[in-house]
Design a protein around this motif. Sequence first.
Motif, mmCIF file in Angstrom:
data_model
loop_
_atom_site.group_PDB
_atom_site.id
_atom_site.type_symbol
_atom_site.label_atom_id
_atom_site.label_comp_id
_atom_site.label_asym_id
_atom_site.label_seq_id
_atom_site.Cartn_x
_atom_site.Cartn_y
_atom_site.Cartn_z
ATOM 1 N N TRP A 1 0.981 -1.198 0.042
ATOM 2 C CA TRP A 1 0.323 0.018 0.304
ATOM 3 C C TRP A 1 0.918 0.835 0.113
ATOM 4 C CZ3 TRP A 1 -5.887 -0.107 2.066
ATOM 5 C CH2 TRP A 1 -5.994 -1.009 2.030
ATOM 6 N N THR A 2 0.506 1.719 -0.970
ATOM 7 C CA THR A 2 1.550 3.619 -1.120
ATOM 8 C C THR A 2 0.780 4.536 -0.151
ATOM 9 O OG1 THR A 2 0.386 4.046 -3.091
ATOM 10 C CG2 THR A 2 2.925 2.935 -2.893
ATOM 11 N N THR A 3 1.143 5.728 0.296
ATOM 12 C CA THR A 3 0.008 6.747 0.424
ATOM 13 C C THR A 3 0.031 8.017 -0.163
ATOM 14 O OG1 THR A 3 0.167 5.967 3.271
ATOM 15 C CG2 THR A 3 0.285 8.572 2.493
ATOM 16 N N ASN A 4 -0.614 8.166 -0.570
ATOM 17 C CA ASN A 4 -0.586 9.319 -1.857
ATOM 18 C C ASN A 4 -1.169 10.637 -1.131
ATOM 19 O OD1 ASN A 4 0.393 7.241 -3.764
ATOM 20 N ND2 ASN A 4 -2.414 6.873 -3.203
ATOM 21 N N GLU A 5 0.166 11.222 -0.608
ATOM 22 C CA GLU A 5 -0.397 11.684 0.622
ATOM 23 C C GLU A 5 -1.037 13.125 -0.708
ATOM 24 O OE1 GLU A 5 1.799 15.050 3.314
ATOM 25 O OE2 GLU A 5 3.203 13.505 2.436
ATOM 26 N N THR A 6 -0.866 14.131 -1.161
ATOM 27 C CA THR A 6 -1.965 15.217 -2.038
ATOM 28 C C THR A 6 -3.145 14.769 -2.044
ATOM 29 O OG1 THR A 6 -0.697 15.471 -4.031
ATOM 30 C CG2 THR A 6 0.244 17.384 -2.003
ATOM 31 N N GLY A 7 -2.835 13.157 -3.030
ATOM 32 C CA GLY A 7 -3.713 12.530 -4.124
ATOM 33 C C GLY A 7 -5.092 12.020 -2.494
ATOM 34 N N GLY A 8 -4.374 12.742 -1.163
ATOM 35 C CA GLY A 8 -5.948 11.799 0.150
ATOM 36 C C GLY A 8 -6.064 9.961 -0.262
ATOM 37 N N THR A 9 -5.023 10.051 -1.273
ATOM 38 C CA THR A 9 -5.495 8.158 -1.193
ATOM 39 C C THR A 9 -4.012 7.034 -1.331
ATOM 40 O OG1 THR A 9 -4.379 8.143 -3.916
ATOM 41 C CG2 THR A 9 -7.008 8.852 -3.467
ATOM 42 N N GLU A 10 -5.007 5.648 -1.021
ATOM 43 C CA GLU A 10 -4.215 4.401 -0.835
ATOM 44 C C GLU A 10 -4.360 3.822 -2.494
ATOM 45 O OE1 GLU A 10 -1.932 3.460 2.117
ATOM 46 O OE2 GLU A 10 -2.864 5.711 2.605
ATOM 47 N N THR A 11 -3.564 3.597 -2.854
ATOM 48 C CA THR A 11 -3.069 2.933 -3.518
ATOM 49 C C THR A 11 -2.520 1.003 -3.646
ATOM 50 O OG1 THR A 11 -2.710 4.107 -5.367
ATOM 51 C CG2 THR A 11 -2.602 2.753 -6.259
ATOM 52 N N ILE A 12 -3.147 0.615 -4.041
ATOM 53 C CA ILE A 12 -2.581 -1.233 -3.332
ATOM 54 C C ILE A 12 -2.503 -1.752 -4.476
ATOM 55 C CG2 ILE A 12 -3.786 -3.716 -2.381
ATOM 56 C CD1 ILE A 12 -6.371 -2.255 -1.531
ATOM 57 N N LEU A 13 -0.674 -2.126 -4.521
ATOM 58 C CA LEU A 13 -0.304 -2.884 -5.751
ATOM 59 C C LEU A 13 -0.353 -4.509 -5.576
ATOM 60 C CD1 LEU A 13 0.803 0.559 -5.044
ATOM 61 C CD2 LEU A 13 1.319 -0.295 -7.494
ATOM 62 N N ASP A 14 -0.148 -4.737 -5.828
ATOM 63 C CA ASP A 14 0.664 -6.497 -6.372
ATOM 64 C C ASP A 14 2.208 -6.643 -5.852
ATOM 65 O OD1 ASP A 14 1.392 -8.686 -7.806
ATOM 66 O OD2 ASP A 14 -0.272 -9.557 -7.418
ATOM 67 N N ALA A 15 2.588 -6.911 -4.738
ATOM 68 C CA ALA A 15 4.012 -6.825 -4.376
ATOM 69 C C ALA A 15 5.048 -7.536 -5.272
ATOM 70 C CB ALA A 15 4.463 -8.155 -3.227
ATOM 71 N N ALA A 16 4.176 -8.694 -6.259
ATOM 72 C CA ALA A 16 4.905 -9.563 -7.278
ATOM 73 C C ALA A 16 5.340 -8.457 -8.516
ATOM 74 C CB ALA A 16 4.682 -10.754 -7.381
ATOM 75 N N THR A 17 4.549 -7.917 -8.628
ATOM 76 C CA THR A 17 4.267 -7.317 -10.382
ATOM 77 C C THR A 17 4.288 -6.107 -10.121
ATOM 78 O OG1 THR A 17 2.031 -7.696 -10.290
ATOM 79 C CG2 THR A 17 3.163 -9.421 -11.505
ATOM 80 N N ALA A 18 3.899 -5.095 -9.176
ATOM 81 C CA ALA A 18 3.163 -4.100 -8.788
ATOM 82 C C ALA A 18 2.087 -3.630 -9.579
ATOM 83 C CB ALA A 18 4.654 -3.149 -9.376
ATOM 84 N N ALA A 19 1.269 -4.597 -10.409
ATOM 85 C CA ALA A 19 0.201 -4.436 -10.976
ATOM 86 C C ALA A 19 -0.917 -3.410 -9.958
ATOM 87 C CB ALA A 19 -0.280 -5.035 -11.504
ATOM 88 N N PRO A 20 -1.604 -2.565 -9.766
ATOM 89 C CA PRO A 20 -2.260 -1.770 -9.059
ATOM 90 C C PRO A 20 -3.837 -3.062 -8.916
ATOM 91 C CG PRO A 20 -2.190 -0.507 -10.762
ATOM 92 C CD PRO A 20 -1.064 -1.870 -11.517
ATOM 93 N N ARG A 21 -4.250 -3.010 -7.576
ATOM 94 C CA ARG A 21 -5.036 -3.908 -7.772
ATOM 95 C C ARG A 21 -6.336 -2.962 -6.826
ATOM 96 N NH1 ARG A 21 -3.549 -8.967 -4.085
ATOM 97 N NH2 ARG A 21 -1.873 -10.682 -5.537
#
Length: 359
Positions: free
Chosen positions: A169-189
Amino acid sequence: MSSPSDPGAGGVPRRRWGTRRRVLVGAAVAALVIAATVTVGVLVRRGQQPPPVPLGLRAAGQIPLPGDSSRFDYASLDPARGLLFIAHLGASQVVEVDVRAQKVVRTIGDLPGVHGVLVVPDRHRVYATATDSNQMVILDEDTATVLARGPTGAYPDGLAYDPRHQTVWTTNETGGTETILDAATAAPRGSIDVGGEAGNVAYDPTTGQMLVAVQGRNLLAVIDPDTATITRRVALPGCEHDHGLAIDDADRLAFVACDGNATLLTVDLTTWQTVAQHPVGQDPDVLAYDHGNHRLYVAAESGWLTTFQVGDRRVTVTGSGHLADGAHVVAVDPTDHRSYYPVPRGRGGHPALLGFLAP
């Protein structure tokens, strides 16, 4: 007040006051901050430091770091291998240090504006947020090879790993969101809007939930990864701009650093109530919790470090004072209880990694 894209000292992106005030200060400002520590009171006002308490740490070496004296950001340690990964934001590099051998292993480049860095030893992977390109980058821990890049929201900063779902999970500070990415491929989930500027994110291994400091709203968001929905919003009375976040899973406590009013809150994860409030150094930034000896470290932009002992679900201040200019990042080795602080100027005015032993 400047925006996150405005250049700061040494070409480092500057932040608005409302997005953490993680700005390198000039000599004149530093002098004012130091002068403010003379005044001690029960309540710490903005521009002051908390009452000084001897830190009791013993110096355990200083490792020269490569590059210029621009800003460092997060650091993450693989304790089994003794490898520390440090985000050198100003150089857009991650510096890998062998803390056992006391030497730099390599620098890893092509990470524009790198802020967050997280090593996951079980996967032999290192994850980094390339903030200037709004990406998460996956690195091979053994070779430093870039394995994948995935898109995030605006201004990715901190990171957390969810082992149950094998996601980052990445904290997108100014975006106000959390992005969830696959730990093996970095594909957004998936992506979750937390409803305001986002601070740090942490994984709770007991419940499998993710906690996010929503610094724009002075609250914690509790997220169920199974449904990618916010299940609870926890108010943080007495907090201005919660950014730093750490979890003591054994004692079921969360520690929240409020950089707007230099305060550490302790939140009970069973009742979701704030059970303690302590003053810390001005502009608290990175928190590190040593689960082995139940010690919490709160590093601040002002160069002050505050340490706490946790026992019987109580939090007690054990030290508070100026450690070093620029020492706003801390990582702790749970095997020998050493703490590490990358600073832009060590001996001779060159970048260095400071090491200390706990008492």
